[in-house]
Design a protein around this motif. Structure first.
Motif, PDB file in Angstrom:
ATOM      1  N   ARG A 211      -6.584 -11.083   6.599  1.00  0.00           N
ATOM      2  CA  ARG A 211      -6.275 -10.243   7.752  1.00  0.00           C
ATOM      3  C   ARG A 211      -5.067  -9.377   7.409  1.00  0.00           C
ATOM      4  NH1 ARG A 211     -10.663 -11.819   9.071  1.00  0.00           N
ATOM      5  NH2 ARG A 211     -11.205 -12.957  10.976  1.00  0.00           N
ATOM      6  N   PHE A 212      -5.338  -8.111   7.157  1.00  0.00           N
ATOM      7  CA  PHE A 212      -4.251  -7.168   6.900  1.00  0.00           C
ATOM      8  C   PHE A 212      -3.805  -6.597   8.234  1.00  0.00           C
ATOM      9  CE2 PHE A 212      -4.226  -6.356   2.260  1.00  0.00           C
ATOM     10  CZ  PHE A 212      -5.356  -7.050   1.880  1.00  0.00           C
ATOM     11  N   GLY A 213      -2.637  -6.978   8.699  1.00  0.00           N
ATOM     12  CA  GLY A 213      -2.085  -6.418   9.930  1.00  0.00           C
ATOM     13  C   GLY A 213      -1.463  -5.066   9.656  1.00  0.00           C
ATOM     14  N   ALA A 214      -0.550  -4.672  10.528  1.00  0.00           N
ATOM     15  CA  ALA A 214       0.082  -3.354  10.372  1.00  0.00           C
ATOM     16  C   ALA A 214       1.131  -3.339   9.272  1.00  0.00           C
ATOM     17  CB  ALA A 214       0.697  -2.918  11.689  1.00  0.00           C
ATOM     18  N   GLY A 215       1.659  -4.514   8.888  1.00  0.00           N
ATOM     19  CA  GLY A 215       2.617  -4.588   7.790  1.00  0.00           C
ATOM     20  C   GLY A 215       3.992  -4.045   8.134  1.00  0.00           C
TER      21      GLY A 215
ATOM     22  N   GLN B  88       0.844  -1.177   0.000  1.00  0.00           N
ATOM     23  CA  GLN B  88       0.000   0.000   0.000  1.00  0.00           C
ATOM     24  C   GLN B  88       0.884   1.233   0.000  1.00  0.00           C
ATOM     25  OE1 GLN B  88      -2.631   0.492   3.394  1.00  0.00           O
ATOM     26  NE2 GLN B  88      -4.082   1.675   2.181  1.00  0.00           N
TER      27      GLN B  88
ATOM     28  N   TYR C 139       2.246  -5.847   3.227  1.00  0.00           N
ATOM     29  CA  TYR C 139       1.460  -6.730   4.073  1.00  0.00           C
ATOM     30  C   TYR C 139       1.671  -8.187   3.669  1.00  0.00           C
ATOM     31  CZ  TYR C 139      -1.246  -2.483   5.086  1.00  0.00           C
ATOM     32  OH  TYR C 139      -1.643  -1.224   5.465  1.00  0.00           O
TER      33      TYR C 139
ATOM     34  N   GLN D 120      -9.736   1.438   7.461  1.00  0.00           N
ATOM     35  CA  GLN D 120      -8.338   1.592   7.864  1.00  0.00           C
ATOM     36  C   GLN D 120      -8.185   2.857   8.695  1.00  0.00           C
ATOM     37  OE1 GLN D 120      -5.331   2.084   4.751  1.00  0.00           O
ATOM     38  NE2 GLN D 120      -3.902   0.886   5.973  1.00  0.00           N
TER      39      GLN D 120
ATOM     40  N   GLY E 273      -2.165   4.499  10.558  1.00  0.00           N
ATOM     41  CA  GLY E 273      -1.087   3.649  11.042  1.00  0.00           C
ATOM     42  C   GLY E 273      -1.481   2.216  11.307  1.00  0.00           C
ATOM     43  N   GLN E 274      -2.697   1.855  10.952  1.00  0.00           N
ATOM     44  CA  GLN E 274      -3.192   0.509  11.224  1.00  0.00           C
ATOM     45  C   GLN E 274      -3.381  -0.280   9.931  1.00  0.00           C
ATOM     46  OE1 GLN E 274      -3.707  -0.385  14.552  1.00  0.00           O
ATOM     47  NE2 GLN E 274      -2.805   1.640  14.914  1.00  0.00           N
ATOM     48  N   GLY E 275      -3.623  -1.577  10.101  1.00  0.00           N
ATOM     49  CA  GLY E 275      -3.960  -2.399   8.952  1.00  0.00           C
ATOM     50  C   GLY E 275      -5.427  -2.238   8.587  1.00  0.00           C
ATOM     51  N   LEU E 276      -5.902  -3.104   7.703  1.00  0.00           N
ATOM     52  CA  LEU E 276      -7.293  -3.042   7.254  1.00  0.00           C
ATOM     53  C   LEU E 276      -8.155  -3.984   8.092  1.00  0.00           C
ATOM     54  CD1 LEU E 276      -5.519  -2.133   4.771  1.00  0.00           C
ATOM     55  CD2 LEU E 276      -7.338  -3.027   3.339  1.00  0.00           C
TER      56      LEU E 276
ATOM     57  N   PHE F  92     -10.308   5.777   6.736  1.00  0.00           N
ATOM     58  CA  PHE F  92     -10.124   5.572   5.296  1.00  0.00           C
ATOM     59  C   PHE F  92     -10.851   4.277   4.950  1.00  0.00           C
ATOM     60  CE2 PHE F  92      -8.436   6.338   1.315  1.00  0.00           C
ATOM     61  CZ  PHE F  92      -7.464   5.467   0.880  1.00  0.00           C
TER      62      PHE F  92
ATOM     63  N   ARG G 187       6.698  -1.135   6.975  1.00  0.00           N
ATOM     64  CA  ARG G 187       6.893   0.100   6.218  1.00  0.00           C
ATOM     65  C   ARG G 187       8.301   0.093   5.628  1.00  0.00           C
ATOM     66  NH1 ARG G 187       4.224   4.645   5.707  1.00  0.00           N
ATOM     67  NH2 ARG G 187       2.785   4.028   7.364  1.00  0.00           N
TER      68      ARG G 187
END
Lengths: 111, 114
Positions: A100-104, A38, A87, B37, B40-43, B88, A106
């Motif tokens: 499940r999309f976590g914080a990933g 993303q 992610y 979203q 700073g967090q995931g989805l 978002f 950066r």
């Protein structure tokens, strides 16, 4: 469902390979590993996915360990445009409604 | 061009007001999804639909409603019951069959409370 663990952030020099790790130690036999990214304020973009074999496409390579408990996404020649949140997701291949999309992670690519 | 279109890009909601976010796809995908979203967090999954006239709650459905009257469209209504709607919002679609069930995302709608 298997959960994933990724580092919060990573840096990479432009032109070098970016190696992004992901742990998914509770993955089960029918669960796939997906990678999305993303770029700031945009929708996530699919990169690659795999089950047990290593995979490569025009964007990246995915290396999955033999025990499938971890994987690495490789961007072979990172550019500034690869700066994004990446992610790692483990999801059943069929009836894939529980991504499940976590914080990933950066990733920042630096000149 | 094939893809997913979300509108509007920015939306403002007044207290006690319901607002509807639009999501249209021309990919001929059966499944559609709504995610939220926070910074700073995931989805997080709000609702999903595998087929026309059918949808299921995701992890955070309270305060939201959806409809799926057409294959191409999956609008999300943020109701006044959603007390913290600023976020978002992302819509996605997928073919919903087989292992290559890749989700394609729209550009998102950013909702703020006035």
């Amino acid at each position: 469902d298997a959960k994933t663990t990724q580092p919060t952030s990573m840096d990479c020099a432009e032109g070098r390979a970016a190696n992004l790790p992901c742990n998914h130690s509770t993955i089960s036999g029918n669960e796939y590993v997906y990678w999305y990214r993303q770029i700031h304020s945009q929708g996530p973009q699919y990169i690659i996915h795999g089950l047990k074999n290593n995979e490569t496409n025009e964007m990246a390579s995915l290396i999955i360990t033999e025990d499938r408990k971890s994987s690495t996404l490789i961007l072979p020649h990172a550019t500034l445009r690869d700066t994004a949140v990446y992610y790692c997701i483990v999801s059943r291949g069929y009836n894939n409604n529980d991504m499940r999309f976590g914080a990933g992670t950066r990733l920042t690519v630096k000149p | 061009d094939g893809g997913i279109t979300q509108s509007p890009k920015y939306l403002f909601r007044k207290e006690g007001q319901n607002v509807t976010l639009s999501c249209e796809q021309n990919l001929n995908h059966d499944a559609m999804y709504w995610y939220r979203q926070d910074p700073g967090q995931g989805l997080r999954l709000i609702y999903y639909s595998q087929i026309v006239n059918d949808f299921q709650k995701g992890d955070i459905a309270e305060g939201y409603s959806v409809s799926r009257e057409k294959k191409e469209s999956f609008p999300l209504t943020v109701t006044s019951a959603q007390k913290n709607p600023t976020a978002f919002y992302l819509c996605a679609s997928s073919t919903e069959t087989g292992p290559k069930n890749i989700q394609y995302f729209g550009a998102g709608t950013r909702l703020s409370v006035l």
